[in-house]
Design a protein around this motif. Structure first.
Motif, PDB file in Angstrom:
ATOM      1  N   TYR A 139       0.868  -1.179   0.000  1.00 23.39           N
ATOM      2  CA  TYR A 139       0.000   0.000   0.000  1.00 23.39           C
ATOM      3  C   TYR A 139       0.907   1.232   0.000  1.00 23.39           C
ATOM      4  O   TYR A 139       1.338   1.709   1.063  1.00 23.39           O
ATOM      5  CB  TYR A 139      -0.909   0.001   1.231  1.00 23.39           C
ATOM      6  N   PRO A 140       1.233   1.774  -1.177  1.00 17.47           N
ATOM      7  CA  PRO A 140       2.207   2.871  -1.254  1.00 17.47           C
ATOM      8  C   PRO A 140       1.672   4.193  -0.717  1.00 17.47           C
ATOM      9  O   PRO A 140       0.474   4.472  -0.776  1.00 17.47           O
ATOM     10  CB  PRO A 140       2.499   2.963  -2.754  1.00 17.47           C
ATOM     11  N   ASN A 141       2.600   4.986  -0.182  1.00 11.66           N
ATOM     12  CA  ASN A 141       2.280   6.326   0.333  1.00 11.66           C
ATOM     13  C   ASN A 141       1.114   6.260   1.315  1.00 11.66           C
ATOM     14  O   ASN A 141       0.184   7.061   1.263  1.00 11.66           O
ATOM     15  CB  ASN A 141       1.957   7.274  -0.817  1.00 11.66           C
ATOM     16  N   ALA A 142       1.176   5.314   2.246  1.00  8.43           N
ATOM     17  CA  ALA A 142       0.072   5.093   3.185  1.00  8.43           C
ATOM     18  C   ALA A 142       0.144   6.041   4.366  1.00  8.43           C
ATOM     19  O   ALA A 142       1.227   6.424   4.814  1.00  8.43           O
ATOM     20  CB  ALA A 142       0.107   3.644   3.686  1.00  8.43           C
ATOM     21  N   LYS A 143      -1.027   6.405   4.875  1.00  2.69           N
ATOM     22  CA  LYS A 143      -1.104   7.262   6.057  1.00  2.69           C
ATOM     23  C   LYS A 143      -2.485   7.124   6.672  1.00  2.69           C
ATOM     24  O   LYS A 143      -3.409   6.581   6.062  1.00  2.69           O
ATOM     25  CB  LYS A 143      -0.823   8.718   5.704  1.00  2.69           C
ATOM     26  N   ALA A 144      -2.626   7.622   7.894  1.00  2.00           N
ATOM     27  CA  ALA A 144      -3.919   7.614   8.577  1.00  2.00           C
ATOM     28  C   ALA A 144      -4.646   8.917   8.286  1.00  2.00           C
ATOM     29  O   ALA A 144      -4.048   9.998   8.349  1.00  2.00           O
ATOM     30  CB  ALA A 144      -3.729   7.443  10.081  1.00  2.00           C
ATOM     31  N   GLU A 145      -5.929   8.815   7.956  1.00  2.00           N
ATOM     32  CA  GLU A 145      -6.749   9.989   7.689  1.00  2.00           C
ATOM     33  C   GLU A 145      -8.030   9.931   8.501  1.00  2.00           C
ATOM     34  O   GLU A 145      -8.584   8.850   8.715  1.00  2.00           O
ATOM     35  CB  GLU A 145      -7.120  10.074   6.195  1.00  2.00           C
TER      36      GLU A 145
END
Length: 267
Positions: A139-145
Motif C-alpha cells: 500500500y504505497p504512500n500510506a497514512k492515517a486519515e
C-alpha cells in the motif's frame, strides 16, 4: 459447499442443494457480505444473480449472517486495527469497539493471524501486509486519515439525522494510500472488510501458484482464477498438486475436481 453452509446459518436449518432459492441467497451472502458489505451490497449483487429482495429483508439476512460468523466480523476489526496502528494513527483510532469485544473472538483471531505470519509494517512511506506465504501486499504512500465515511453518512441521513449531525457522526479513521487508476494514481481508502478481501484474494493466488509449481513438469496451458488446464491425462498428478497440504497454510482445507475434456470449457 460454502453457499449451503451460509444459507443454513441464515435460515437456522439445514439447506441442501435441492433448496435452490435458499442456496442462491447463501451464495449472494457469501460474495456480498463476506468482506464487510451491508444490505445495499447484498441488494446490488443479488440483482446479478437473480435474487431480488427489499432492503429490509437484506438487512435481516446481513444481521443473521454476521451473527453466524463472529470470526469474520472480528477479522475485519483486527486487520483494520493492525493497519491503523502500523501507519501511526492515534491509539484511540485502533481500539476495538465494544461490539467487537462482545463477540469474544479477538484473541482467537489475533493468535491465528500471528501463527500464520500475518502482520503490517511501515517501510518508508509504504505499508506492507505480510501474507502467510511470505509474500506481501503493498500500500504505497500510506497514512492515517480522519475523514467522513460516505456510506455511513448515507445510512445516518436515511435514519433521519440532520446533515450536520450525520456528518459529525460519520467521521472515521482509515488507512489511505495511492491506488492505480488507469495511467495515474489516486488516493484511495481502505478498511477492515476491504483488507480481508485483499488478503483472501492474495492467499487464493498463492494457493494456485503453489499448485502450478508442483505441476511445473506438466504441460500447463492456462490458469483461470482457481483452475489449471493441462494437456494430456494427468488426473492423479493434477489432483495431488491442487490438494496436497501446503506448509505455509497448515489446516487449510483444499479440494479439487479434475475432469478430462476434449477442449477447455466453463460449466
Amino acid at each position: 459447499d460454502i453457499y449451503l453452509h451460509n444459507a443454513s446459518t441464515i435460515y437456522h436449518r439445514e439447506i441442501v442443494k435441492a433448496d435452490k432459492a435458499e442456496r442462491q441467497i447463501g451464495k449472494v451472502a457469501t460474495l456480498a457480505l463476506g468482506f464487510g458489505g451491508g444490505k445495499r451490497a447484498f441488494v446490488t449483487m443479488g440483482r446479478g444473480y437473480g435474487v431480488h429482495v427489499p432492503e429490509e429483508e437484506a438487512d435481516e439476512i446481513k444481521n443473521a449472517w454476521r451473527e453466524g460468523h463472529p470470526e469474520y466480523v472480528t477479522l475485519w476489526a483486527v486487520l483494520d486495527s493492525w493497519a491503523l496502528k502500523a501507519v501511526g494513527a492515534p491509539e484511540h483510532a485502533y481500539e476495538y469497539s465494544e461490539r467487537v469485544r462482545e463477540l469474544d473472538m479477538i484473541g482467537h483471531v489475533e493468535d491465528n493471524l500471528r501463527r500464520l505470519g500475518v502482520e503490517f509494517r511501515m517501510q518508508g512511506n509504504t505499508l506492507w501486509g505480510r501474507l502467510p506465504s511470505g509474500r506481501a501486499i503493498c500500500y504505497p504512500n500510506a497514512k492515517a486519515e480522519y475523514k467522513i465515511a460516505n456510506p455511513i453518512l448515507q445510512i445516518l441521513l436515511e435514519q433521519g439525522y440532520g446533515i450536520e449531525d450525520a456528518a459529525s457522526r460519520a467521521y472515521r479513521w482509515r488507512v489511505s494510500y495511492w491506488s492505480p487508476a488507469g495511467d495515474s494514481m489516486l488516493r484511495d481508502g481502505t478498511y477492515g472488510g476491504k483488507l480481508s478481501e485483499n488478503y483472501t484474494q492474495a492467499v487464493a493466488r498463492d494457493v494456485i501458484a503453489e499448485a502450478m509449481l508442483r505441476a511445473a513438469d506438466l504441460p500447463i496451458v492456462l490458469h483461470a482464477h482457481d483452475e489449471l488446464a493441462v494437456e494430456g491425462n494427468h488426473v492423479e498428478r493434477l489432483n495431488a498438486a491442487l490438494t496436497d497440504p501446503i506448509d505455509w497454510a497448515p489446516g487449510l482445507p483444499l479440494a479439487a475436481s479434475v475432469t478430462l475434456f476434449d477442449r477447455y470449457w466453463k460449466d
